[in-house]
Write a protein that holds these residues in place. Structure first.
Motif, PDB file in Angstrom:
ATOM      1  N   LYS A 107       9.320  -8.082   1.794  1.00  0.00           N
ATOM      2  CA  LYS A 107       8.904  -6.738   1.374  1.00  0.00           C
ATOM      3  C   LYS A 107       8.578  -6.715  -0.119  1.00  0.00           C
ATOM      4  CE  LYS A 107      10.199  -2.222   2.736  1.00  0.00           C
ATOM      5  NZ  LYS A 107      11.241  -1.336   3.195  1.00  0.00           N
ATOM      6  N   ILE A 108       9.393  -7.375  -0.939  1.00  0.00           N
ATOM      7  CA  ILE A 108       9.150  -7.422  -2.383  1.00  0.00           C
ATOM      8  C   ILE A 108       7.869  -8.181  -2.673  1.00  0.00           C
ATOM      9  CG2 ILE A 108      10.018  -8.351  -4.569  1.00  0.00           C
ATOM     10  CD1 ILE A 108      12.845  -7.694  -3.516  1.00  0.00           C
ATOM     11  N   ALA A 109       7.659  -9.307  -1.989  1.00  0.00           N
ATOM     12  CA  ALA A 109       6.425 -10.083  -2.191  1.00  0.00           C
ATOM     13  C   ALA A 109       5.205  -9.265  -1.791  1.00  0.00           C
ATOM     14  CB  ALA A 109       6.488 -11.382  -1.388  1.00  0.00           C
ATOM     15  N   MET A 110       5.317  -8.508  -0.698  1.00  0.00           N
ATOM     16  CA  MET A 110       4.204  -7.668  -0.243  1.00  0.00           C
ATOM     17  C   MET A 110       3.907  -6.582  -1.268  1.00  0.00           C
ATOM     18  SD  MET A 110       2.060  -6.841   2.263  1.00  0.00           S
ATOM     19  CE  MET A 110       2.624  -7.036   3.922  1.00  0.00           C
ATOM     20  N   ALA A 116       2.505  -1.195 -14.064  1.00  0.00           N
ATOM     21  CA  ALA A 116       3.708  -1.955 -13.731  1.00  0.00           C
ATOM     22  C   ALA A 116       3.418  -3.450 -13.807  1.00  0.00           C
ATOM     23  CB  ALA A 116       4.227  -1.558 -12.344  1.00  0.00           C
ATOM     24  N   VAL A 117       2.243  -3.854 -13.344  1.00  0.00           N
ATOM     25  CA  VAL A 117       1.848  -5.260 -13.431  1.00  0.00           C
ATOM     26  C   VAL A 117       1.744  -5.679 -14.896  1.00  0.00           C
ATOM     27  CG1 VAL A 117      -0.030  -6.897 -12.969  1.00  0.00           C
ATOM     28  CG2 VAL A 117       0.690  -5.299 -11.197  1.00  0.00           C
ATOM     29  N   GLN A 118       1.110  -4.851 -15.708  1.00  0.00           N
ATOM     30  CA  GLN A 118       0.983  -5.168 -17.132  1.00  0.00           C
ATOM     31  C   GLN A 118       2.337  -5.249 -17.816  1.00  0.00           C
ATOM     32  OE1 GLN A 118      -1.769  -2.113 -18.313  1.00  0.00           O
ATOM     33  NE2 GLN A 118      -3.444  -3.591 -18.350  1.00  0.00           N
ATOM     34  N   MET A 119       3.251  -4.394 -17.434  1.00  0.00           N
ATOM     35  CA  MET A 119       4.583  -4.414 -18.029  1.00  0.00           C
ATOM     36  C   MET A 119       5.296  -5.723 -17.700  1.00  0.00           C
ATOM     37  SD  MET A 119       5.136  -1.623 -19.776  1.00  0.00           S
ATOM     38  CE  MET A 119       6.921  -1.485 -19.832  1.00  0.00           C
ATOM     39  N   ARG A 120       5.094  -6.247 -16.489  1.00  0.00           N
ATOM     40  CA  ARG A 120       5.692  -7.530 -16.132  1.00  0.00           C
ATOM     41  C   ARG A 120       5.064  -8.659 -16.944  1.00  0.00           C
ATOM     42  NH1 ARG A 120       5.288  -5.362 -10.981  1.00  0.00           N
ATOM     43  NH2 ARG A 120       3.491  -6.648 -10.474  1.00  0.00           N
ATOM     44  N   GLU A 121       3.762  -8.556 -17.181  1.00  0.00           N
ATOM     45  CA  GLU A 121       3.050  -9.599 -17.916  1.00  0.00           C
ATOM     46  C   GLU A 121       3.300  -9.532 -19.418  1.00  0.00           C
ATOM     47  OE1 GLU A 121      -0.980  -8.919 -16.711  1.00  0.00           O
ATOM     48  OE2 GLU A 121      -0.712  -9.938 -14.799  1.00  0.00           O
ATOM     49  N   GLN A 122       3.620  -8.343 -19.945  1.00  0.00           N
ATOM     50  CA  GLN A 122       3.801  -8.147 -21.384  1.00  0.00           C
ATOM     51  C   GLN A 122       5.102  -7.399 -21.666  1.00  0.00           C
ATOM     52  OE1 GLN A 122       0.274  -6.346 -23.094  1.00  0.00           O
ATOM     53  NE2 GLN A 122      -0.994  -7.260 -21.511  1.00  0.00           N
ATOM     54  N   CYS A 124       9.315   4.429 -13.126  1.00  0.00           N
ATOM     55  CA  CYS A 124       9.807   3.638 -14.239  1.00  0.00           C
ATOM     56  C   CYS A 124       9.038   2.328 -14.160  1.00  0.00           C
ATOM     57  CB  CYS A 124      11.308   3.373 -14.114  1.00  0.00           C
ATOM     58  SG  CYS A 124      11.939   2.343 -15.470  1.00  0.00           S
ATOM     59  N   LEU A 125       8.272   2.017 -15.205  1.00  0.00           N
ATOM     60  CA  LEU A 125       7.399   0.853 -15.184  1.00  0.00           C
ATOM     61  C   LEU A 125       7.999  -0.376 -15.842  1.00  0.00           C
ATOM     62  CD1 LEU A 125       3.981   2.601 -15.822  1.00  0.00           C
ATOM     63  CD2 LEU A 125       5.136   2.111 -13.666  1.00  0.00           C
ATOM     64  N   LEU A 126       9.265  -0.314 -16.224  1.00  0.00           N
ATOM     65  CA  LEU A 126       9.908  -1.516 -16.741  1.00  0.00           C
ATOM     66  C   LEU A 126       9.947  -2.556 -15.623  1.00  0.00           C
ATOM     67  CD1 LEU A 126      12.762   0.136 -18.812  1.00  0.00           C
ATOM     68  CD2 LEU A 126      10.596  -0.813 -19.635  1.00  0.00           C
ATOM     69  N   GLU A 149       9.312  -1.426  -8.401  1.00  0.00           N
ATOM     70  CA  GLU A 149       9.345  -2.241  -7.179  1.00  0.00           C
ATOM     71  C   GLU A 149      10.658  -2.075  -6.437  1.00  0.00           C
ATOM     72  OE1 GLU A 149       6.659  -4.189 -10.211  1.00  0.00           O
ATOM     73  OE2 GLU A 149       8.618  -3.242 -10.256  1.00  0.00           O
ATOM     74  N   ALA A 150      11.727  -1.756  -7.176  1.00  0.00           N
ATOM     75  CA  ALA A 150      13.042  -1.544  -6.564  1.00  0.00           C
ATOM     76  C   ALA A 150      13.212  -0.119  -6.041  1.00  0.00           C
ATOM     77  CB  ALA A 150      14.143  -1.865  -7.569  1.00  0.00           C
ATOM     78  N   GLY A 151      12.186   0.722  -6.210  1.00  0.00           N
ATOM     79  CA  GLY A 151      12.238   2.073  -5.664  1.00  0.00           C
ATOM     80  C   GLY A 151      12.339   3.176  -6.695  1.00  0.00           C
ATOM     81  N   MET A 152      12.185   2.865  -7.969  1.00  0.00           N
ATOM     82  CA  MET A 152      12.303   3.876  -9.013  1.00  0.00           C
ATOM     83  C   MET A 152      10.949   4.585  -9.178  1.00  0.00           C
ATOM     84  SD  MET A 152      14.334   3.446 -12.546  1.00  0.00           S
ATOM     85  CE  MET A 152      14.941   4.903 -13.361  1.00  0.00           C
ATOM     86  N   VAL A 153      10.649   5.435  -8.200  1.00  0.00           N
ATOM     87  CA  VAL A 153       9.391   6.166  -8.128  1.00  0.00           C
ATOM     88  C   VAL A 153       9.655   7.585  -7.633  1.00  0.00           C
ATOM     89  CG1 VAL A 153       7.998   4.093  -7.701  1.00  0.00           C
ATOM     90  CG2 VAL A 153       8.939   5.354  -5.774  1.00  0.00           C
ATOM     91  N   GLY A 154       8.713   8.458  -7.881  1.00  0.00           N
ATOM     92  CA  GLY A 154       8.815   9.825  -7.394  1.00  0.00           C
ATOM     93  C   GLY A 154       7.453  10.478  -7.350  1.00  0.00           C
ATOM     94  N   GLN A 155       7.406  11.707  -6.826  1.00  0.00           N
ATOM     95  CA  GLN A 155       6.154  12.442  -6.698  1.00  0.00           C
ATOM     96  C   GLN A 155       6.333  13.884  -7.091  1.00  0.00           C
ATOM     97  OE1 GLN A 155       4.778  11.963  -2.642  1.00  0.00           O
ATOM     98  NE2 GLN A 155       3.346  10.407  -3.326  1.00  0.00           N
ATOM     99  N   ILE A 156       5.279  14.397  -7.726  1.00  0.00           N
ATOM    100  CA  ILE A 156       5.215  15.819  -8.054  1.00  0.00           C
ATOM    101  C   ILE A 156       4.079  16.391  -7.227  1.00  0.00           C
ATOM    102  CG2 ILE A 156       4.786  17.512  -9.860  1.00  0.00           C
ATOM    103  CD1 ILE A 156       5.850  15.322 -11.842  1.00  0.00           C
ATOM    104  N   SER A 157       4.400  17.348  -6.401  1.00  0.00           N
ATOM    105  CA  SER A 157       3.402  18.026  -5.567  1.00  0.00           C
ATOM    106  C   SER A 157       2.905  19.235  -6.338  1.00  0.00           C
ATOM    107  CB  SER A 157       4.025  18.439  -4.245  1.00  0.00           C
ATOM    108  OG  SER A 157       3.071  19.051  -3.432  1.00  0.00           O
ATOM    109  N   VAL A 158       1.609  19.212  -6.677  1.00  0.00           N
ATOM    110  CA  VAL A 158       1.004  20.325  -7.414  1.00  0.00           C
ATOM    111  C   VAL A 158       0.320  21.214  -6.387  1.00  0.00           C
ATOM    112  CG1 VAL A 158      -0.585  20.965  -9.274  1.00  0.00           C
ATOM    113  CG2 VAL A 158       0.613  18.763  -9.367  1.00  0.00           C
TER     114      VAL A 158
END
Length: 183
Positions: free
Chosen positions: A3-6, A125-131, A166-168, A173-182
């Motif tokens: 799942k993480i690789a995907m 998030a990809v850029q944060m991993r790279e830099q 959280c893009l650190l 990838e571990a689930g630190m995400v959310g949504q704001i419904s406008v």
């Protein structure tokens, strides 16, 4: 593990298309006025500045714009923790509403809350991993060391969904995400 690789593979797809464009104001581009010192309520993570996407016209989604705290119609408390979660992870706002988010990092390690389109957040998030080690100097994010609090004031645009994460490295990838419904 699969799942993480995907998830990592899916995060790369928007990055390939997005990285071809101009990333004005981001990733150490001091000529665009990115601050070398963190903004009030934000903790720095290194010498280079990082713009999460409000400049340069990356987002096809109308995520809104920085708001004036004096115009905020309400305050929403958001907690972050080392279990890689936001609470609440879903927030409803009205189109045109200005909201003051008071963000609390209840964890011991650094976390951040970044508003954006899902595509831009995945690419960043990809850029944060790279830099790793970038300082954050943008108005659509608040970065906090452990046990710290800060605020983010935002005026939401048209109806739709604004994502936050959280893009650190490893956090979204571990689930630190959310949504704001406008609505």
């Amino acid at each position: 593990m699969k799942k993480i690789a995907m998830l990592a593979a899916l995060a790369l797809v928007p990055m390939m298309a997005w990285s071809a464009g101009n990333h004005a104001g981001g990733h150490g581009d001091q000529a665009q006025g990115a601050a070398s010192e963190p903004a009030h309520g934000q903790a720095g993570h290194g010498a280079a500045a990082h713009d999460h996407g409000t400049a340069g016209g990356h987002a096809a989604v109308d995520i809104g714009q920085p708001g004036d705290a004096a115009q905020a119609s309400r305050t929403v408390d958001v907690s972050m923790d080392d279990m890689m979660r936001f609470s609440p992870a879903r927030i409803d706002v009205a189109a045109g509403e200005t909201v003051r988010f008071v963000v609390h990092n209840n964890g011991d390690i650094a976390h951040e809350m970044v508003l954006g389109s899902l595509e831009d957040l995945r690419a960043h998030a990809v850029q944060m991993r790279e830099q790793p080690g970038m300082a954050h100097a943008e108005q659509n994010a608040v970065s906090l060391e452990g046990k710290a609090s800060g605020e983010l004031v935002w005026t939401f645009g048209q109806a739709g969904t604004v994502d936050f994460a959280c893009l650190l490295p490893g956090h979204s990838e571990a689930g630190m995400v959310g949504q704001i419904s406008v609505i």
